[in-house]
Design a protein around this motif. Sequence first.
Motif, PDB file in Angstrom:
ATOM      1  N   LEU A 134      -9.275  -3.467  -4.142  1.00  0.00           N
ATOM      2  CA  LEU A 134      -8.121  -3.475  -3.243  1.00  0.00           C
ATOM      3  C   LEU A 134      -7.809  -4.880  -2.754  1.00  0.00           C
ATOM      4  O   LEU A 134      -6.641  -5.273  -2.649  1.00  0.00           O
ATOM      5  N   ILE A 137      -6.004  -6.870  -5.424  1.00  0.00           N
ATOM      6  CA  ILE A 137      -4.618  -6.431  -5.572  1.00  0.00           C
ATOM      7  C   ILE A 137      -3.777  -6.897  -4.388  1.00  0.00           C
ATOM      8  O   ILE A 137      -2.661  -7.400  -4.552  1.00  0.00           O
ATOM      9  N   ALA A 138      -4.312  -6.728  -3.182  1.00  0.00           N
ATOM     10  CA  ALA A 138      -3.549  -7.078  -1.982  1.00  0.00           C
ATOM     11  C   ALA A 138      -3.216  -8.565  -1.933  1.00  0.00           C
ATOM     12  O   ALA A 138      -2.107  -8.954  -1.560  1.00  0.00           O
ATOM     13  N   GLN A 141      -1.143  -9.399  -5.774  1.00  0.00           N
ATOM     14  CA  GLN A 141      -0.235  -8.464  -6.432  1.00  0.00           C
ATOM     15  C   GLN A 141       1.074  -9.148  -6.821  1.00  0.00           C
ATOM     16  O   GLN A 141       1.473 -10.113  -6.144  1.00  0.00           O
ATOM     17  N   LEU A 160      -9.530   2.106 -10.265  1.00  0.00           N
ATOM     18  CA  LEU A 160      -8.070   2.115 -10.179  1.00  0.00           C
ATOM     19  C   LEU A 160      -7.530   3.543 -10.144  1.00  0.00           C
ATOM     20  O   LEU A 160      -6.609   3.849  -9.377  1.00  0.00           O
ATOM     21  N   ILE A 169      -2.782   2.393  -3.888  1.00  0.00           N
ATOM     22  CA  ILE A 169      -2.108   1.459  -4.786  1.00  0.00           C
ATOM     23  C   ILE A 169      -1.079   2.235  -5.594  1.00  0.00           C
ATOM     24  O   ILE A 169      -1.108   3.469  -5.641  1.00  0.00           O
ATOM     25  N   GLU A 170      -0.177   1.492  -6.233  1.00  0.00           N
ATOM     26  CA  GLU A 170       0.854   2.123  -7.046  1.00  0.00           C
ATOM     27  C   GLU A 170       1.194   1.230  -8.224  1.00  0.00           C
ATOM     28  O   GLU A 170       0.897   0.028  -8.213  1.00  0.00           O
ATOM     29  N   TYR A 184      -0.179  -3.543 -10.797  1.00  0.00           N
ATOM     30  CA  TYR A 184      -0.426  -2.744  -9.600  1.00  0.00           C
ATOM     31  C   TYR A 184      -0.141  -3.527  -8.318  1.00  0.00           C
ATOM     32  O   TYR A 184      -0.246  -4.754  -8.273  1.00  0.00           O
ATOM     33  N   GLY A 185       0.190  -2.769  -7.277  1.00  0.00           N
ATOM     34  CA  GLY A 185       0.376  -3.330  -5.945  1.00  0.00           C
ATOM     35  C   GLY A 185      -0.082  -2.308  -4.922  1.00  0.00           C
ATOM     36  O   GLY A 185      -0.275  -1.130  -5.247  1.00  0.00           O
ATOM     37  N   VAL A 186      -0.269  -2.738  -3.690  1.00  0.00           N
ATOM     38  CA  VAL A 186      -0.705  -1.817  -2.639  1.00  0.00           C
ATOM     39  C   VAL A 186       0.495  -1.057  -2.079  1.00  0.00           C
ATOM     40  O   VAL A 186       1.641  -1.452  -2.267  1.00  0.00           O
ATOM     41  N   THR A 187       0.215   0.025  -1.380  1.00  0.00           N
ATOM     42  CA  THR A 187       1.253   0.899  -0.839  1.00  0.00           C
ATOM     43  C   THR A 187       1.326   0.798   0.682  1.00  0.00           C
ATOM     44  O   THR A 187       0.511   0.132   1.322  1.00  0.00           O
ATOM     45  N   PHE A 190      -1.815   1.947   2.252  1.00  0.00           N
ATOM     46  CA  PHE A 190      -2.835   0.897   2.341  1.00  0.00           C
ATOM     47  C   PHE A 190      -2.710   0.157   3.668  1.00  0.00           C
ATOM     48  O   PHE A 190      -3.710  -0.095   4.355  1.00  0.00           O
TER      49      PHE A 190
END
Length: 227
Positions: A134, A137-138, A141, A160, A169-170, A184-187, A190
């Motif tokens: 995470l 990604i955060a 991203q 993942l 994530i999305e 991917y990126g965080v939502t 998150f």
Amino acid sequence: MTLEPREALQPALDIATETAARILTAESESGQLLVRMGSVSMPLLSALESLLFVADAPVEAEELARVLNAPVEVVERQVRALGELYREQHRGLRIAERNGRFQMVSAPEAGELVEAFLNLDTTTRLSAPALETLAIIAYRQPVTRAQIEAVRGVDCSGVLRSLLQRGLIEEIDRLDAPGRPVRYGVTDLFLQHFGLTSLQELPPLEPQEAEQIDAAMGATPKDAPTP
């Protein structure tokens, strides 16, 4: 108590029409923006607070503006003023903003209290590999699975998949490269989970740590994405 905006807005807003159900006006004495519906009127800031309170998902500023028959830029400014008011008064709520969408959330410092009140199962806490994934990604991203695995040095398909199922994530898009790998990126979930209102609130990476991540991903500091 009536919430007051941090700064009075100029009353020169030519948006009212004879047939509009909701008319945004300015009170002559205070310059405070009001929303009127029939014979009832209330401060725009309070109206926005009510709408965000009942919304069960992040709301676009355009949708709030449509309901209130108000300019989008005015709505955005007032929602941010509401968020600043919560912060300054150390309230138990915050206004989270991401990609032009707003949501009312609990203050991060109340996280443990909320968790205890809701009897959240501590077994649902994220594992160390999930937290590490995470974080990558955060901070960097949008990223592909290959880039994440280059940093962590292990297969991340299971992690993942779990993060996707949890809604943390999305899939944002696909990289314009052979095979078109998913990025991917965080939502918004998150942000709620970690008590953030935006990725700008993430603590800065140590320079050495940032360089190691960028080197593993094959990016230079100049090319590396930012939250």
